[in-house]
Design an enzyme around this catalytic site. Sequence first.
Site, mmCIF file in Angstrom:
data_model
loop_
_atom_site.group_PDB
_atom_site.id
_atom_site.type_symbol
_atom_site.label_atom_id
_atom_site.label_comp_id
_atom_site.label_asym_id
_atom_site.label_seq_id
_atom_site.Cartn_x
_atom_site.Cartn_y
_atom_site.Cartn_z
ATOM 1 N N SER A 1 0.057 -6.957 7.573
ATOM 2 C CA SER A 1 -1.149 -7.323 8.319
ATOM 3 C C SER A 1 -0.805 -7.909 9.693
ATOM 4 O O SER A 1 0.300 -8.424 9.896
ATOM 5 C CB SER A 1 -1.947 -8.347 7.518
ATOM 6 O OG SER A 1 -1.157 -9.496 7.346
ATOM 7 N N ASN A 2 -1.781 -7.884 10.583
ATOM 8 C CA ASN A 2 -1.564 -8.403 11.937
ATOM 9 C C ASN A 2 -1.309 -9.901 11.946
ATOM 10 O O ASN A 2 -0.471 -10.387 12.695
ATOM 11 C CB ASN A 2 -2.776 -8.088 12.813
ATOM 12 C CG ASN A 2 -2.699 -6.685 13.306
ATOM 13 O OD1 ASN A 2 -2.706 -5.768 12.499
ATOM 14 N ND2 ASN A 2 -2.569 -6.500 14.610
ATOM 15 N N ASN B 1 0.808 -1.236 0.000
ATOM 16 C CA ASN B 1 0.000 0.000 0.000
ATOM 17 C C ASN B 1 0.837 1.280 0.000
ATOM 18 O O ASN B 1 0.367 2.316 -0.457
ATOM 19 C CB ASN B 1 -1.047 -0.020 1.122
ATOM 20 C CG ASN B 1 -0.443 0.025 2.489
ATOM 21 O OD1 ASN B 1 0.739 -0.269 2.659
ATOM 22 N ND2 ASN B 1 -1.234 0.390 3.476
ATOM 23 N N GLU C 1 4.911 -2.970 12.291
ATOM 24 C CA GLU C 1 3.893 -1.929 12.111
ATOM 25 C C GLU C 1 2.740 -2.582 11.366
ATOM 26 O O GLU C 1 2.916 -3.034 10.236
ATOM 27 C CB GLU C 1 4.445 -0.749 11.305
ATOM 28 C CG GLU C 1 5.426 0.115 12.058
ATOM 29 C CD GLU C 1 4.863 0.715 13.329
ATOM 30 O OE1 GLU C 1 3.632 0.800 13.486
ATOM 31 O OE2 GLU C 1 5.679 1.074 14.194
ATOM 32 N N CYS D 1 -2.993 2.238 6.302
ATOM 33 C CA CYS D 1 -3.084 1.729 7.677
ATOM 34 C C CYS D 1 -3.687 2.798 8.586
ATOM 35 O O CYS D 1 -4.248 2.479 9.621
ATOM 36 C CB CYS D 1 -1.714 1.306 8.173
ATOM 37 S SG CYS D 1 -0.472 2.525 7.837
HETATM 38 P P1 NDP Z 1 0.611 -8.729 4.359
HETATM 39 O O1 NDP Z 1 0.874 -8.957 5.794
HETATM 40 O O2 NDP Z 1 -0.154 -9.738 3.622
HETATM 41 O O3 NDP Z 1 1.998 -8.569 3.559
HETATM 42 C C1 NDP Z 1 3.000 -7.696 3.967
HETATM 43 C C2 NDP Z 1 4.327 -8.230 3.505
HETATM 44 O O4 NDP Z 1 4.614 -9.432 4.226
HETATM 45 C C3 NDP Z 1 4.362 -8.596 2.028
HETATM 46 O O5 NDP Z 1 5.640 -8.319 1.512
HETATM 47 C C4 NDP Z 1 4.116 -10.096 2.062
HETATM 48 O O6 NDP Z 1 4.605 -10.784 0.939
HETATM 49 C C5 NDP Z 1 4.888 -10.473 3.315
HETATM 50 N N1 NDP Z 1 4.499 -11.757 3.896
HETATM 51 C C6 NDP Z 1 3.324 -12.425 3.739
HETATM 52 N N2 NDP Z 1 3.369 -13.593 4.434
HETATM 53 C C7 NDP Z 1 4.592 -13.656 5.031
HETATM 54 C C8 NDP Z 1 5.228 -14.603 5.864
HETATM 55 N N3 NDP Z 1 4.624 -15.731 6.237
HETATM 56 N N4 NDP Z 1 6.488 -14.359 6.292
HETATM 57 C C9 NDP Z 1 7.119 -13.229 5.946
HETATM 58 N N5 NDP Z 1 6.563 -12.280 5.139
HETATM 59 C C10 NDP Z 1 5.304 -12.482 4.701
HETATM 60 O O7 NDP Z 1 -0.022 -7.284 4.291
HETATM 61 P P2 NDP Z 1 -0.503 -6.486 3.002
HETATM 62 O O8 NDP Z 1 0.544 -6.492 1.963
HETATM 63 O O9 NDP Z 1 -1.823 -7.018 2.632
HETATM 64 O O10 NDP Z 1 -0.603 -4.986 3.575
HETATM 65 C C11 NDP Z 1 -1.743 -4.506 4.165
HETATM 66 C C12 NDP Z 1 -1.600 -4.474 5.668
HETATM 67 O O11 NDP Z 1 -0.485 -3.682 6.061
HETATM 68 C C13 NDP Z 1 -2.783 -3.844 6.343
HETATM 69 O O12 NDP Z 1 -3.224 -4.640 7.415
HETATM 70 C C14 NDP Z 1 -2.276 -2.498 6.853
HETATM 71 O O13 NDP Z 1 -2.953 -1.992 7.920
HETATM 72 C C15 NDP Z 1 -0.856 -2.799 7.114
HETATM 73 N N6 NDP Z 1 -0.038 -1.593 7.048
HETATM 74 C C16 NDP Z 1 0.441 -1.054 8.227
HETATM 75 C C17 NDP Z 1 1.168 0.095 8.258
HETATM 76 C C18 NDP Z 1 1.704 0.609 9.545
HETATM 77 O O14 NDP Z 1 2.746 1.254 9.560
HETATM 78 N N7 NDP Z 1 1.080 0.348 10.682
HETATM 79 C C19 NDP Z 1 1.496 0.829 7.024
HETATM 80 C C20 NDP Z 1 0.961 0.195 5.825
HETATM 81 C C21 NDP Z 1 0.243 -0.980 5.877
HETATM 82 P P3 NDP Z 1 3.718 -11.127 -0.350
HETATM 83 O O15 NDP Z 1 2.487 -10.305 -0.288
HETATM 84 O O16 NDP Z 1 4.604 -10.771 -1.481
HETATM 85 O O17 NDP Z 1 3.446 -12.601 -0.277
#
Ligand code: NDP
Length: 498
Positions: A232-233, A155, A253, A287
């Site tokens: 994500s959480n 995002n 985060e 987020c």
């Molecule tokens: P995800 O948690 O699905 O993915 C985030 C990253 O983690 C991606 O690069 C993803 O890879 C990777 N990932 C997925 N599974 C694993 C794993 N098992 N081990 C290690 N890495 C993994 O989140 P989104 O991409 O869907 O982002 C949206 C979320 O991020 C929302 O919940 C939002 O609130 C949060 N967010 C928080 C912010 C903050 O600062 N608090 C700022 C921006 C977003 P891939 O997708 O390539 O498989």
Amino acid sequence: MTLIHEEQLKNFIDGKWEEPSSGKATAVINPATSETLVNVPLSAASDVEKATSAAKKAQKSWALVPAPQRAEVLYRVGSIMKERKERLSQLLTMENGKVIEEARGEVQEGIDMAFYMAGEGRRLFGQTTPSELKDKFAMSVRAPVGVVGIITPWNFPIAIATWKSFPAIVAGNAVVWKPATETPIMAYELAKIFEEAGLPKGVINVVFGSGSTVGEAMIEQDDIRVISFTGSNEVGRGIAAKCGQRLKKVSLEMGGKNGVIVMDDADLSLAVEGILWSAYGTSGQRCTACSRVMVHEKVKDELEERLQREIAKLSIGNGLDESIKVGPIINRAGLEKVKSYISVGKEEGAKLLTGGYIMENGDHKKGNYFAPTLFTDVKPDMRIAQEEIFGPVVSLIPVKSFEEAVEINNGVEFGLSSSIFTQNVNQVFAAQRDLDTGIVYVNAGTTGAEIHLPFGGTKGTGNGHRDSGVVALDVFTEWKAVYVDFSGKLQRAQIDVE
Ligand code: NDP
């Protein structure tokens, strides 16, 4: 527009552009048009291993480069980003969908971060403090942790990467970075900029691929001493558990359920503008997106009316068109997730005022568009008022008092951002004290963080660390205490104190 010249992106490992050892790739889709932009590698664990060895080797000499010289690279990175701002912004809109005005804002955030963190090259302050003994000097200095792993979401594909990689690099670390598979183009462009800026090979390594393979492999590498994750959480909790087992430092985060409080004395025009920008900007996929509005019952009807009027004016479509205000949702799965919450809200008894559907007419059917949505008469314990939807959906929750609004605001598992619209100075100060979030805004929406302040949240949003601001350095450095005894004799602290 031919902004992308490659058919397939490559990993950037040890200063070289490499095919993944798996030989696998997947398409990157423009969410506004469903066109394929480019293919991105789906790398294997062995690519992560290679990147980690390269980083480990490079870090040793990088740490010995004086920090002001390390910073020179970041100044050059910032300058190149500035020259390329428009191109980067257009690519960002194409891969992520956010409207061009917001994309320019995000790229600017990266540029600001480059110059801000480059300034840290001449600070990186530690502390000097008196020793308890004669002829003895005491100080603490920041030492790099070594190899840092960063995992970023789709995002904010460039801003979040700069929040993490720039402080890591200026502090003398080397980086292994896994960008989100949905948005690899910004990572590719940033790696090229690092290369052009003269960052020594191996100091930054980009490995494209899925979280379940590349992300997991990063956690398993003992030489990666820190994982800095935004996402994500659900994924963050899993990463924290695995890092905990390995005593690996982890900075998280994650999500938000951000609330705006509108009091009965608020400037309603300002509140409407703030809510629209925070809730429907980036199609609610921030987020910090506002997804709850705690509105005083005395102004509820008027706020509902005004919001509906302004929502009807929002133009929705391909964000490359300057007149568009709201772009698409990142992918079909995201679109379906948002849609599912509309039925949840209705079943729970919330009243749908506007929106609530996937837009499928004309050009909208080419992309992933969801109509900006407003629910009212929402109860604080409903799922739509508790769970992160990550789409353009807002719940109005009527309240009778300031105290009730604060309690509802704090009554969710997340704690990222909150805001209050009021003219009452006493409520302003009570709100900044009582709102249990990492970021509080007064007379503004829930978005608009500036890079020199800490960014992050309380409770389920994170684990106590912060991105951006000078405190970001805490994630990427260890504190080292140094004692220099110039007395010429052995002095034993505590024992030899007279
Ligand atoms: P995800 O948690 O699905 O993915 C985030 C990253 O983690 C991606 O690069 C993803 O890879 C990777 N990932 C997925 N599974 C694993 C794993 N098992 N081990 C290690 N890495 C993994 O989140 P989104 O991409 O869907 O982002 C949206 C979320 O991020 C929302 O919940 C939002 O609130 C949060 N967010 C928080 C912010 C903050 O600062 N608090 C700022 C921006 C977003 P891939 O997708 O390539 O498989």
